[in-house]
Enzyme design. Structure first.
Site, PDB file in Angstrom:
ATOM      1  N   GLN A 105      20.721 100.638   0.004  1.00 33.47           N
ATOM      2  CA  GLN A 105      21.288 101.776   0.740  1.00 33.47           C
ATOM      3  C   GLN A 105      22.555 102.259   0.030  1.00 33.47           C
ATOM      4  O   GLN A 105      23.136 103.261   0.420  1.00 33.47           O
ATOM      5  CB  GLN A 105      21.640 101.355   2.168  1.00 33.47           C
ATOM      6  CG  GLN A 105      20.444 100.929   2.993  1.00 33.47           C
ATOM      7  CD  GLN A 105      20.883 100.273   4.299  1.00 33.47           C
ATOM      8  OE1 GLN A 105      21.256 100.931   5.252  1.00 33.47           O
ATOM      9  NE2 GLN A 105      20.831  98.954   4.340  1.00 33.47           N
ATOM     10  N   ASN A 106      22.985 101.517  -0.976  1.00 32.32           N
ATOM     11  CA  ASN A 106      24.275 101.831  -1.610  1.00 32.32           C
ATOM     12  C   ASN A 106      24.136 102.976  -2.605  1.00 32.32           C
ATOM     13  O   ASN A 106      23.100 103.148  -3.249  1.00 32.32           O
ATOM     14  CB  ASN A 106      24.836 100.588  -2.310  1.00 32.32           C
ATOM     15  CG  ASN A 106      25.116  99.470  -1.317  1.00 32.32           C
ATOM     16  OD1 ASN A 106      25.126  99.718  -0.115  1.00 32.32           O
ATOM     17  ND2 ASN A 106      25.330  98.268  -1.805  1.00 32.32           N
ATOM     18  N   HIS A 123      19.638 106.055  -0.258  1.00 32.45           N
ATOM     19  CA  HIS A 123      20.630 107.031   0.202  1.00 32.45           C
ATOM     20  C   HIS A 123      21.275 107.798  -0.949  1.00 32.45           C
ATOM     21  O   HIS A 123      22.345 108.379  -0.775  1.00 32.45           O
ATOM     22  CB  HIS A 123      21.686 106.335   1.084  1.00 32.45           C
ATOM     23  CG  HIS A 123      21.116 105.784   2.359  1.00 32.45           C
ATOM     24  ND1 HIS A 123      21.734 104.829   3.133  1.00 32.45           N
ATOM     25  CD2 HIS A 123      19.940 106.076   3.008  1.00 32.45           C
ATOM     26  CE1 HIS A 123      20.985 104.554   4.191  1.00 32.45           C
ATOM     27  NE2 HIS A 123      19.883 105.284   4.128  1.00 32.45           N
ATOM     28  N   ASN A 216      24.849  87.648   5.500  1.00 34.82           N
ATOM     29  CA  ASN A 216      25.868  88.541   6.067  1.00 34.82           C
ATOM     30  C   ASN A 216      27.041  87.685   6.536  1.00 34.82           C
ATOM     31  O   ASN A 216      26.901  86.485   6.752  1.00 34.82           O
ATOM     32  CB  ASN A 216      25.273  89.332   7.258  1.00 34.82           C
ATOM     33  CG  ASN A 216      26.045  90.608   7.541  1.00 34.82           C
ATOM     34  OD1 ASN A 216      27.252  90.589   7.797  1.00 34.82           O
ATOM     35  ND2 ASN A 216      25.353  91.732   7.492  1.00 34.82           N
TER      36      ASN A 216
HETATM   37  C1  BJW Z   1      29.112  91.277   3.967  1.00 32.23           C
HETATM   38  C2  BJW Z   1      30.183  91.113   3.121  1.00 32.23           C
HETATM   39  C3  BJW Z   1      30.038  90.149   2.143  1.00 32.23           C
HETATM   40  C4  BJW Z   1      30.740  92.636   4.449  1.00 32.23           C
HETATM   41  N1  BJW Z   1      28.910  89.452   2.050  1.00 32.23           N
HETATM   42  N2  BJW Z   1      27.997  90.580   3.873  1.00 32.23           N
HETATM   43  C5  BJW Z   1      15.498 106.186  14.679  1.00 32.23           C
HETATM   44  C6  BJW Z   1      16.243 105.845  15.784  1.00 32.23           C
HETATM   45  C7  BJW Z   1      17.527 106.345  15.950  1.00 32.23           C
HETATM   46  C8  BJW Z   1      18.111 107.187  15.001  1.00 32.23           C
HETATM   47  C9  BJW Z   1      17.365 107.511  13.893  1.00 32.23           C
HETATM   48  C10 BJW Z   1      16.081 107.035  13.746  1.00 32.23           C
HETATM   49  N3  BJW Z   1      15.583 107.513  12.580  1.00 32.23           N
HETATM   50  C11 BJW Z   1      16.536 108.277  11.980  1.00 32.23           C
HETATM   51  C12 BJW Z   1      17.621 108.308  12.784  1.00 32.23           C
HETATM   52  C13 BJW Z   1      18.876 109.028  12.514  1.00 32.23           C
HETATM   53  C14 BJW Z   1      19.767 108.375  11.495  1.00 32.23           C
HETATM   54  C15 BJW Z   1      20.194 107.000  11.993  1.00 32.23           C
HETATM   55  O1  BJW Z   1      19.782 105.982  11.507  1.00 32.23           O
HETATM   56  N4  BJW Z   1      21.082 106.929  12.956  1.00 32.23           N
HETATM   57  C16 BJW Z   1      21.555 105.625  13.449  1.00 32.23           C
HETATM   58  C17 BJW Z   1      23.022 105.443  13.116  1.00 32.23           C
HETATM   59  C18 BJW Z   1      21.222 105.488  14.868  1.00 32.23           C
HETATM   60  N5  BJW Z   1      19.129 108.288  10.181  1.00 32.23           N
HETATM   61  C19 BJW Z   1      19.040 109.333   9.365  1.00 32.23           C
HETATM   62  O2  BJW Z   1      19.450 110.430   9.704  1.00 32.23           O
HETATM   63  C20 BJW Z   1      18.388 109.118   8.022  1.00 32.23           C
HETATM   64  N6  BJW Z   1      17.440 110.119   7.745  1.00 32.23           N
HETATM   65  C21 BJW Z   1      16.235 110.141   8.321  1.00 32.23           C
HETATM   66  O3  BJW Z   1      15.866 109.262   9.070  1.00 32.23           O
HETATM   67  O4  BJW Z   1      15.465 111.237   7.951  1.00 32.23           O
HETATM   68  C22 BJW Z   1      14.317 111.516   8.718  1.00 32.23           C
HETATM   69  C23 BJW Z   1      14.781 112.246   9.939  1.00 32.23           C
HETATM   70  C24 BJW Z   1      15.546 113.376   9.788  1.00 32.23           C
HETATM   71  C25 BJW Z   1      15.968 114.059  10.921  1.00 32.23           C
HETATM   72  C26 BJW Z   1      15.653 113.575  12.190  1.00 32.23           C
HETATM   73  C27 BJW Z   1      14.908 112.411  12.321  1.00 32.23           C
HETATM   74  C28 BJW Z   1      14.452 111.747  11.170  1.00 32.23           C
HETATM   75  C29 BJW Z   1      19.411 109.224   6.909  1.00 32.23           C
HETATM   76  C30 BJW Z   1      20.418 108.138   6.948  1.00 32.23           C
HETATM   77  C31 BJW Z   1      21.483 108.397   5.884  1.00 32.23           C
HETATM   78  C32 BJW Z   1      22.596 107.375   5.919  1.00 32.23           C
HETATM   79  N7  BJW Z   1      23.646 107.793   5.063  1.00 32.23           N
HETATM   80  C33 BJW Z   1      24.832 106.974   4.927  1.00 32.23           C
HETATM   81  C34 BJW Z   1      25.912 107.792   4.188  1.00 32.23           C
HETATM   82  C35 BJW Z   1      25.589 107.863   2.694  1.00 32.23           C
HETATM   83  C36 BJW Z   1      26.584 108.677   1.969  1.00 32.23           C
HETATM   84  C37 BJW Z   1      27.886 108.009   1.807  1.00 32.23           C
HETATM   85  O5  BJW Z   1      27.943 106.989   1.129  1.00 32.23           O
HETATM   86  O6  BJW Z   1      28.851 108.551   2.339  1.00 32.23           O
HETATM   87  O7  BJW Z   1      24.528 105.778   4.210  1.00 32.23           O
HETATM   88  S1  BJW Z   1      25.420 106.359   6.488  1.00 32.23           S
HETATM   89  C38 BJW Z   1      26.019 104.836   5.838  1.00 32.23           C
HETATM   90  O8  BJW Z   1      25.349 103.782   6.541  1.00 32.23           O
HETATM   91  C39 BJW Z   1      25.558 104.782   4.372  1.00 32.23           C
HETATM   92  C40 BJW Z   1      24.989 103.394   4.287  1.00 32.23           C
HETATM   93  O9  BJW Z   1      24.065 103.326   3.224  1.00 32.23           O
HETATM   94  C41 BJW Z   1      24.391 103.189   5.652  1.00 32.23           C
HETATM   95  C42 BJW Z   1      24.202 101.749   6.028  1.00 32.23           C
HETATM   96  O10 BJW Z   1      25.418 101.071   6.104  1.00 32.23           O
HETATM   97  P1  BJW Z   1      25.489  99.579   5.594  1.00 32.23           P
HETATM   98  O11 BJW Z   1      25.181  99.507   4.168  1.00 32.23           O
HETATM   99  O12 BJW Z   1      24.686  98.719   6.487  1.00 32.23           O
HETATM  100  O13 BJW Z   1      27.077  99.274   5.721  1.00 32.23           O
HETATM  101  P2  BJW Z   1      27.905  98.800   7.005  1.00 32.23           P
HETATM  102  O14 BJW Z   1      29.323  99.085   6.727  1.00 32.23           O
HETATM  103  O15 BJW Z   1      27.355  99.343   8.263  1.00 32.23           O
HETATM  104  O16 BJW Z   1      27.673  97.217   7.076  1.00 32.23           O
HETATM  105  C43 BJW Z   1      28.165  96.337   6.088  1.00 32.23           C
HETATM  106  C44 BJW Z   1      27.688  94.937   6.420  1.00 32.23           C
HETATM  107  O17 BJW Z   1      28.055  94.067   5.367  1.00 32.23           O
HETATM  108  C45 BJW Z   1      28.312  94.368   7.712  1.00 32.23           C
HETATM  109  O18 BJW Z   1      27.264  93.813   8.503  1.00 32.23           O
HETATM  110  C46 BJW Z   1      29.248  93.255   7.206  1.00 32.23           C
HETATM  111  O19 BJW Z   1      29.327  92.162   8.091  1.00 32.23           O
HETATM  112  C47 BJW Z   1      28.577  92.869   5.911  1.00 32.23           C
HETATM  113  N8  BJW Z   1      29.469  92.328   4.886  1.00 32.23           N
HETATM  114  N9  BJW Z   1      31.196  92.024   3.511  1.00 32.23           N
HETATM  115  C48 BJW Z   1      27.927  89.701   2.982  1.00 32.23           C
HETATM  116  N10 BJW Z   1      31.060  89.895   1.260  1.00 32.23           N
END
Ligand code: BJW
Ligand code: ZN
Length: 247
Positions: A105-106, A123, A216
């Site tokens: 996702q990065n 992403h 995690n």
């Molecule tokens: C450690 C550590 C260490 C720390 N060792 N661990 C179904 C249900 C509900 C909603 C939706 C659904 N389907 C789609 C949606 C909508 C939406 C969504 O998911 N919303 C939810 C929030 C509810 N999704 C979308 O819109 C996606 N598109 C899509 O589905 O298209 C089809 C569609 C379109 C229109 C309508 C319907 C369907 C697109 C999602 C795009 C996400 N983009 C981002 C931003 C990218 C740009 C940027 O970089 O600015 O991507 S959001 C952000 O979150 C980024 C990340 O890739 C993503 C995930 O985050 P991640 O990587 O999990 O990071 P964190 O910070 O959350 O977690 C870090 C973790 O690491 C923590 O757990 C720590 O504990 C751990 N950690 N240090 C090990 N050293």
């Protein structure tokens, strides 16, 4: 390290050594030890921001300068970041597995910098500028003060990443779904497992028979379904898992 964690690591190493098909999903946590900020939680990129102010196409349409400032700041921060032992361990794991698919996702490019080859970036890529008017994409030339413009048609460019409500890059989700469905073992590293559709891939792997291993700092919504959750830093645990494959 507790005995329990050491035993779990050994078991996962043995499972990987036996596996024919391995898939891995990574999130921002794997890059945290490289100095890249995660998104959610204390100190996260979005602390104090509303997501819809920075990470949606509507936000960009409303105030492209604000959104570009946010992404140029992120790019600047990345200039000094290097792959950490977790990225490097995954690049080595790819060499040792008959089939290995890394799904991330990065947007930071650190997996590729570590030497991983088979990477699907769900992403997008923060170093790509994508035209808002034509289909042209260009690699960013570094961090610049002005908003980037398309080298082909001159229109405003936007960061080549996927915002909320946008589709994933063509074919990326289909490829990821095929890879996790084929997996014997799936690693899920450093993601809060709340963003869809990425978060569903581990559940898909589980439903098609994979052993799902989560790494995690803390439990996530995936933990209840994972076969094992290894709690700790990815940069410490991943090299030990790869070393355990040889024991
Ligand atoms: C450690 C550590 C260490 C720390 N060792 N661990 C179904 C249900 C509900 C909603 C939706 C659904 N389907 C789609 C949606 C909508 C939406 C969504 O998911 N919303 C939810 C929030 C509810 N999704 C979308 O819109 C996606 N598109 C899509 O589905 O298209 C089809 C569609 C379109 C229109 C309508 C319907 C369907 C697109 C999602 C795009 C996400 N983009 C981002 C931003 C990218 C740009 C940027 O970089 O600015 O991507 S959001 C952000 O979150 C980024 C990340 O890739 C993503 C995930 O985050 P991640 O990587 O999990 O990071 P964190 O910070 O959350 O977690 C870090 C973790 O690491 C923590 O757990 C720590 O504990 C751990 N950690 N240090 C090990 N050293
Ligand atoms: Zn253009």
């Amino acid at each position: 390290m507790t005995d329990n964690l050491a035993q779990q690591i050994e078991r996962v190493g043995a499972q990987l050594a036996q596996a024919q098909v391995v898939a891995c999903m990574t999130g921002a946590g794997i890059s945290a030890e490289s100095g890249v900020a995660t998104f959610r939680g204390g100190g996260g990129l979005w602390e104090g921001h509303r997501v819809e102010d920075v990470a949606t196409p509507q936000a960009f349409a409303r105030d492209p300068e604000l959104v570009w400032r946010f992404y140029q700041m992120r790019r600047e921060g990345l200039l000094t970041c290097r792959p950490n032992p977790a990225h490097i361990a995954l690049a080595e794991l790819e060499q040792r597995c008959p089939r290995f698919d890394l799904i991330t996702q990065n947007v930071d490019g650190l997996h590729q910098a570590a030497g991983s080859r088979n990477v699907t970036a769900l992403h997008g890529d923060i170093w790509i500028d994508r035209c808002t008017a034509c289909t042209h994409e260009q690699r960013a030339v570094g961090v610049v003060a002005d908003m980037p413009r398309c080298a082909s048609c001159g229109a405003l460019a936007r960061p080549g990443i996927v915002w909320f409500g946008e589709m994933l890059p063509p074919g990326a989700l289909e490829h990821a779904a095929e890879a996790v469905s084929a997996a014997d073992v799936m690693l899920v590293i450093g993601t809060s497992s709340v963003v869809q559709p990425a978060a569903s891939l581990a559940l898909m792997a589980k439903s098609t028979g994979a052993v799902v291993v989560e790494i995690n700092l803390e439990p996530t919504p995936l933990s209840a379904s994972a076969d094992v959750t290894l709690l700790g830093q990815a940069g410490e645990i991943m090299p030990q898992i790869v070393a355990a494959m040889s024991q």
